[in-house]
Scaffold this active site. Sequence first.
Site, PDB file in Angstrom:
ATOM      1  N   ASP A  74     -25.134  -8.909  -9.520  1.00  0.00           N
ATOM      2  CA  ASP A  74     -24.396  -7.663  -9.693  1.00  0.00           C
ATOM      3  C   ASP A  74     -23.989  -7.389 -11.135  1.00  0.00           C
ATOM      4  O   ASP A  74     -24.000  -6.247 -11.585  1.00  0.00           O
ATOM      5  CB  ASP A  74     -23.146  -7.657  -8.806  1.00  0.00           C
ATOM      6  CG  ASP A  74     -22.089  -8.648  -9.295  1.00  0.00           C
ATOM      7  OD1 ASP A  74     -22.418  -9.843  -9.401  1.00  0.00           O
ATOM      8  OD2 ASP A  74     -20.951  -8.233  -9.550  1.00  0.00           O
ATOM      9  N   ASP A  77     -22.444 -12.518 -13.561  1.00  0.00           N
ATOM     10  CA  ASP A  77     -22.445 -13.779 -12.817  1.00  0.00           C
ATOM     11  C   ASP A  77     -23.751 -13.935 -12.056  1.00  0.00           C
ATOM     12  O   ASP A  77     -24.693 -13.162 -12.236  1.00  0.00           O
ATOM     13  CB  ASP A  77     -21.242 -13.837 -11.868  1.00  0.00           C
ATOM     14  CG  ASP A  77     -21.140 -12.582 -11.000  1.00  0.00           C
ATOM     15  OD1 ASP A  77     -22.186 -12.011 -10.662  1.00  0.00           O
ATOM     16  OD2 ASP A  77     -20.011 -12.179 -10.665  1.00  0.00           O
ATOM     17  N   TYR A 226     -15.025  -7.705  -4.504  1.00  0.00           N
ATOM     18  CA  TYR A 226     -15.455  -6.375  -4.063  1.00  0.00           C
ATOM     19  C   TYR A 226     -14.778  -6.040  -2.740  1.00  0.00           C
ATOM     20  O   TYR A 226     -15.427  -5.841  -1.721  1.00  0.00           O
ATOM     21  CB  TYR A 226     -16.982  -6.304  -3.948  1.00  0.00           C
ATOM     22  CG  TYR A 226     -17.684  -6.359  -5.287  1.00  0.00           C
ATOM     23  CD1 TYR A 226     -17.741  -5.231  -6.101  1.00  0.00           C
ATOM     24  CD2 TYR A 226     -18.260  -7.533  -5.757  1.00  0.00           C
ATOM     25  CE1 TYR A 226     -18.359  -5.272  -7.342  1.00  0.00           C
ATOM     26  CE2 TYR A 226     -18.883  -7.586  -6.990  1.00  0.00           C
ATOM     27  CZ  TYR A 226     -18.929  -6.449  -7.781  1.00  0.00           C
ATOM     28  OH  TYR A 226     -19.543  -6.492  -9.007  1.00  0.00           O
ATOM     29  N   GLU A 471     -18.276  -6.974 -19.821  1.00  0.00           N
ATOM     30  CA  GLU A 471     -19.187  -7.329 -18.724  1.00  0.00           C
ATOM     31  C   GLU A 471     -19.921  -6.082 -18.243  1.00  0.00           C
ATOM     32  O   GLU A 471     -19.303  -5.049 -17.987  1.00  0.00           O
ATOM     33  CB  GLU A 471     -18.439  -7.969 -17.562  1.00  0.00           C
ATOM     34  CG  GLU A 471     -19.382  -8.455 -16.455  1.00  0.00           C
ATOM     35  CD  GLU A 471     -18.679  -9.270 -15.374  1.00  0.00           C
ATOM     36  OE1 GLU A 471     -19.361 -10.026 -14.666  1.00  0.00           O
ATOM     37  OE2 GLU A 471     -17.445  -9.137 -15.244  1.00  0.00           O
TER      38      GLU A 471
END
Length: 620
Positions: A74, A77, A226, A471
């Site tokens: 995603d 990571d 999430y 990120e």
Amino acid sequence: MERFASVTALLLLLCFPVAFSGHDYGQALSKSLLFFEAQRSGVLPRNQRVTWRSHSGLTDGKSSGVNLVGGYYDAGDNVKFGLPMAFTVTMMAWSVIEYGNQLAANGELGHSIDAIKWGTDYFIKAHPEPNVLYGEVGDGNTDHYCWQRPEEMTTDRKAYRIDPSNPGSDLAGETAAAMAAASIVFRRSNPAYSRLLLTHAYQLFDFADKYRGKYDSSITVARKYYGSVSGYNDELLWAAAWLYQASNNQYYLDYLGRNGDSMGGTGWSMTEFGWDVKYAGVQTLVAKFLMQGKAGRHTPVFQKYQQKADFFMCSLLGKGSRNIQKTPGGLIFRQRWNNMQFVTSASFLTTVYSDYLTSSRSNLRCSSGNVAPSQLLSFAKSQVDYILGDNPRATSYMVGYGNNFPQRVHHRGSSIVSYKVDRSFVTCRGGYATWFSRKGSDPNLLTGAIVGGPDAYDNFADRRDNYEQTEPATYNNAPLLGVLARLSSGHSGYSQLLPVVPAPVVVRRPMPIRKPRVTSPVRASGPVAIVQKMTGSWVSKGRTYYRYSTTVINKSPRALKSLNLSIKNLYGPIWGLSRTGNSFGLPSWMHSLQSGKSLEFVYIHSTTPANVAVSSYTLA
């Protein structure tokens, strides 16, 4: 006078188009697609263009007895989170549906379709049974403890799933939306694959609607990363909208009409759109259906959807009753952590809505008065230009675009030397000591990645440990594909209201609501009972097609094996059974049908139900 002014504004828009200059949107589009290749999990193809990456996650799903190799990581990571991955694919597909011609003109349609298929191929694997969907591989807690390349990660790769006992309507609904939207993309180039995707979408929607619940109550390890704050009603409406657009089945249009009020589609006034909250996207799609003249008896309800779509657009322009915050430099601002996800998704909605309004010769209705649709497109351009460097810091927040972009991205793969260059093992904690803490630039350029972006005052710190701002994420990039394609083409065509499927035909007979009516009696052959139901119908090119669901029930006290069915008078595709010649049997993943259990299969054709009967069976 107001009508004259609006017509004049439209003529000016058509005669004197805005000059989209200053940035190379085509180059930005090409770079943004490369980011998805950097996020690939699984066996990388020979035409992989991000060459510093290699194969990874090759045993995903093995411990659960299912093949879950593939899909996307995603963000920075090495976890595969199903909900944001599905939203990513939905938005990529929507970009292709609306702006496929513009993508093709930039030479990027093929790469866009490849990016979508990388996701849908994984979703097919993750949906091995109608009411089972794997929604995560790995978990954020163990993954975030380590800083390793995906090619050699040692973290736990447990697979997590939803099923009738552990439901997840939001996850299943978003995945249904992704499969339905993608089925439109592949309709001409790969019809068989398109039909397969649509079948999965049907099943996933039925699963989501029948077994209701939040997915993070079932897959609890996802909640911290999430969590489903909005619940699942928005995803059910979102999935229904995409299934209607993909299938032209009146049932899904009726679903939007019946449930708009009770599920919040006509009630929520939104100021955000993203992987969690889909209401603004639903409202935009339903407004499109209304402008296309498809609402029929649902027109009053669909008008309320459109009012909420207008509210969202007006709030972005600063012309509503409740407006979205912006930085001094003009960027919309929702939160410090990865604010850019809301920027790109909002920019996409304003882009398509601008084209919808323009092609229907309408204006945006705000509390401050009518607004020309060109202002929505100008807003999207302003946000994209900010991302690409027109901001107080003169920083491009797309890695690899321009001369001043983030060099220390919070991303495991890009921050550690390529596995192809140095195969020395990077340990779980050693990666933090050696690579995460480095002050130097990333050894691998994460081309095209949209990072989290600046704070509310346009400030940005290019540090690897500043994950809130440095990120990237796939769902940052996905909506941008359509916007960049649209901006690169200037004003070359407003055709967004042309239907991608044949216009619906009014069905005079009642349509199924929640439980479809039985269209053939129960047939029994000893311990085996067969029930058929018509679950949907639609008209295409003057012919009515019917979708039938057939349930085979084992009424014996013993397990049923070696079942063979005879199906006569079948004139269309069938899913959910294995086929050998003219005989049909249990699907390959099912070795037996236990006592009291049932098996469901689906077929589509344009006449009355097929004749389904039991040819033979054995009892264990």
